[in-house]
Design a protein around this motif. Sequence first.
Motif, short mmCIF file in Angstrom:
data_model
loop_
_atom_site.label_atom_id
_atom_site.label_comp_id
_atom_site.label_asym_id
_atom_site.label_seq_id
_atom_site.Cartn_x
_atom_site.Cartn_y
_atom_site.Cartn_z
N PRO A 75 0.81 -1.23 0.00
CA PRO A 75 0.00 0.00 0.00
C PRO A 75 0.84 1.28 0.00
O PRO A 75 0.50 2.25 -0.69
CB PRO A 75 -0.83 -0.10 1.29
N HIS A 76 1.95 1.28 0.74
CA HIS A 76 2.83 2.46 0.74
C HIS A 76 3.46 2.66 -0.64
O HIS A 76 3.54 3.79 -1.14
CB HIS A 76 3.92 2.33 1.79
N TYR A 77 3.91 1.57 -1.24
CA TYR A 77 4.53 1.64 -2.56
C TYR A 77 3.52 2.17 -3.58
O TYR A 77 3.83 3.06 -4.37
CB TYR A 77 5.07 0.27 -2.97
N ARG A 78 2.31 1.63 -3.56
CA ARG A 78 1.28 2.04 -4.52
C ARG A 78 0.92 3.51 -4.33
O ARG A 78 0.77 4.25 -5.30
CB ARG A 78 0.02 1.18 -4.37
N ALA A 79 0.82 3.95 -3.09
CA ALA A 79 0.48 5.35 -2.82
C ALA A 79 1.59 6.28 -3.34
O ALA A 79 1.31 7.38 -3.83
CB ALA A 79 0.26 5.57 -1.33
N HIS A 80 2.82 5.85 -3.26
CA HIS A 80 3.95 6.69 -3.66
C HIS A 80 4.19 6.67 -5.17
O HIS A 80 4.46 7.71 -5.78
CB HIS A 80 5.21 6.23 -2.92
N PHE A 81 4.10 5.47 -5.78
CA PHE A 81 4.46 5.31 -7.19
C PHE A 81 3.27 5.11 -8.13
O PHE A 81 3.43 5.12 -9.35
CB PHE A 81 5.45 4.15 -7.38
N GLY A 82 2.08 4.87 -7.57
CA GLY A 82 0.89 4.71 -8.40
C GLY A 82 0.65 3.33 -8.96
O GLY A 82 -0.31 3.11 -9.69
N VAL A 83 1.55 2.39 -8.66
CA VAL A 83 1.40 1.00 -9.10
C VAL A 83 1.90 0.10 -7.98
O VAL A 83 2.63 0.55 -7.09
CB VAL A 83 2.20 0.68 -10.38
N THR A 84 1.54 -1.17 -8.02
CA THR A 84 2.04 -2.11 -7.03
C THR A 84 3.49 -2.47 -7.36
O THR A 84 3.92 -2.30 -8.51
CB THR A 84 1.20 -3.40 -7.01
N PRO A 85 4.22 -2.98 -6.40
CA PRO A 85 5.59 -3.41 -6.69
C PRO A 85 5.63 -4.47 -7.80
O PRO A 85 6.50 -4.42 -8.67
CB PRO A 85 6.09 -3.99 -5.36
N GLN A 86 4.68 -5.41 -7.78
CA GLN A 86 4.64 -6.46 -8.80
C GLN A 86 4.44 -5.85 -10.19
O GLN A 86 5.11 -6.24 -11.16
CB GLN A 86 3.51 -7.46 -8.51
N ALA A 87 3.53 -4.88 -10.30
CA ALA A 87 3.27 -4.24 -11.59
C ALA A 87 4.49 -3.45 -12.06
O ALA A 87 4.82 -3.47 -13.26
CB ALA A 87 2.06 -3.32 -11.49
#
Length: 95
Positions: A75-87
């Motif tokens: 969730p932190h990664y997605r909020a910061h970069f707009g995508v999931t780490p896997q994506a």
Amino acid sequence: MQANIEEPLPIADIVRLVGVSSRSLERRFRRALNARPAEYYRALRLNRANNLLLNTSMPINEIALACGFPSGFTPHYRAHFGVTPQAARRRRQQG
């Protein structure tokens, strides 16, 4: 902060190490970086995680731990970069 990516210091410890009040630290961060200390520290850790994610084959859970996220990394990664780490990793691998 840079030296403690894997095991982030609580902001209270940083305040004590720097020798200023928490309010003073917050004002200085706002003035210099336009961010609160905790926001800046989280962004620093997320940027390190992104670098590892895109430039190594480390498993994502190991990257999360190496960057001080024992839980809640996605969730932190997605909020910061707009995508999931896997994506993000998939995009990198596809070119």
